[in-house]
Design an enzyme around this catalytic site. Structure first.
Site, short mmCIF file in Angstrom:
data_model
loop_
_atom_site.label_atom_id
_atom_site.label_comp_id
_atom_site.label_asym_id
_atom_site.label_seq_id
_atom_site.Cartn_x
_atom_site.Cartn_y
_atom_site.Cartn_z
N LYS A 214 0.81 -1.21 0.00
CA LYS A 214 0.00 0.00 0.00
C LYS A 214 0.85 1.28 0.00
O LYS A 214 2.05 1.26 0.35
CB LYS A 214 -0.98 -0.02 1.17
N ARG A 248 -3.66 -9.93 4.85
CA ARG A 248 -4.06 -10.04 3.44
C ARG A 248 -2.93 -9.51 2.59
O ARG A 248 -2.61 -8.33 2.66
CB ARG A 248 -5.34 -9.23 3.24
N1 LIG Z 1 -10.46 -6.65 4.36
C1 LIG Z 1 -9.74 -5.90 3.49
N2 LIG Z 1 -10.02 -5.96 2.16
C2 LIG Z 1 -9.28 -5.19 1.33
N3 LIG Z 1 -9.36 -5.04 -0.02
C3 LIG Z 1 -8.40 -4.13 -0.36
S1 LIG Z 1 -8.15 -3.60 -2.01
C4 LIG Z 1 -6.88 -2.42 -1.91
C5 LIG Z 1 -5.48 -3.03 -1.90
O1 LIG Z 1 -5.34 -4.26 -1.75
O2 LIG Z 1 -4.53 -2.23 -2.06
N4 LIG Z 1 -7.72 -3.69 0.70
C6 LIG Z 1 -8.26 -4.35 1.79
C7 LIG Z 1 -8.00 -4.30 3.19
O3 LIG Z 1 -7.12 -3.55 3.69
N5 LIG Z 1 -8.77 -5.10 4.00
#
Ligand SMILES: Nc1nc2[nH]c(SCC(=O)O)nc2c(=O)[nH]1
Length: 270
Positions: A214, A248
């Site tokens: 990020k 994640r």
């Molecule tokens: N739960 C959860 N789901 C997500 N989906 C994305 S998409 C943006 C990216 O991966 O840069 N971020 C997240 C996060 O931080 N938490």
């Protein structure tokens, strides 16, 4: 010390948006998705997060039909072939319902089930639910994020969403919480949330965090998105030390090994 004998789990990111498989080649999207899924599983992921709509700031919206077409065949194929838990990254109730019917066991909603019908759809499944904090909308959330107390406001929001879930018949045992790094936060807000992550534990529910590659990492390292492996592993390690239950990530192997080191460190006995 947020010692927990259970190792923090690694959730591999599987984006099935058109640009996510732009590496050419003659495989179709489903083949590429299955290849990626198998690779992440072999690297130690115990969750795969399948998303058909980019939630990056300024991303264009995807129609319901298009999102279903992208994610359902992938979720069905993965859950038929592999022993892995699949979450669906969506805010649309119809996609939630179809994804769980296709084998998904978690609904990962960056909008925390605030869309019309989303609470009912989630409640109708027995799936786990990840409720994430976002200030504003993806389109405009990064324009001027402001908080009086970012941790307190994120915590209050998540508590409100948990209450809404309970009133809709979703059990607390199905719920995970996520501070939503990068979703309506400045760099400072993001690092304050990471530093104070243990305070979110006071809500009494498992935490899922997404820090991988990020911009908060790019801002302090100067590294481009594709060069953020070390920063992403460092961030996942910090989050795991501070109690995150699932991280994640894009880079599964490196993160799994970092989690093994965290687990060895947090173990009480040898
Ligand atoms: N739960 C959860 N789901 C997500 N989906 C994305 S998409 C943006 C990216 O991966 O840069 N971020 C997240 C996060 O931080 N938490």
């Amino acid at each position: 010390m947020h010692g927990s004998t259970a190792m923090t789990e690694v959730m591999g990111i599987l984006n099935v948006t058109p640009d996510s498989f732009s590496d050419g080649g003659n495989f179709n999207t489903l083949d590429k998705a299955l290849f990626q899924a198998e690779r992440m599983l072999s690297e130690g992921a115990t969750w795969l997060d399948v998303g058909g709509e980019s939630t990056r700031p300024g991303a264009s919206a995807v129609s319901l039909e298009e999102e279903l077409e992208r994610v359902i065949p992938v979720i069905k194929s993965i859950t038929e072939r592999f022993a892995v838990s699949v979450s669906v990254d969506t805010s649309k109730p119809q996609v939630m319902t179809a994804a769980v019917a296709a084998g998904a066991s978690m609904i990962n909603d960056v909008n925390a089930l605030r869309s019309e019908g989303a609470l009912a759809a989630a409640a109708a499944t027995q799936a786990q639910v990840c409720l994430m904090h976002m200030q504003g909308e993806p389109r405009s959330m990064q324009r001027n994020p402001s908080y009086t107390d970012v941790l307190g406001e994120v915590k209050d929001f998540l508590q409100q969403r948990v209450t809404a879930c309970e009133q809709a018949g979703i059990q607390r045992s199905q719920i995970l919480l996520d501070p939503g790094f990068g979703f309506g936060k400045s760099v400072q807000h993001n690092y304050q949330l990471l530093q104070r992550l243990p305070e979110l534990q006071e809500l009494g529910l498992p935490l899922l965090v997404g820090l991988s590659r990020k911009s908060m990492l790019g801002k302090v390292t100067g590294a481009e998105v594709s060069q953020r492996l070390a920063a992403s592993v460092a961030a996942a390690t910090i989050a795991a030390m501070k109690g995150a239950r699932i991280v994640r990530v894009h880079d599964v192997r490196a993160t799994v090994e970092a989690m093994q080191v965290v687990c060895a460190t947090l173990q009480e006995e040898y």
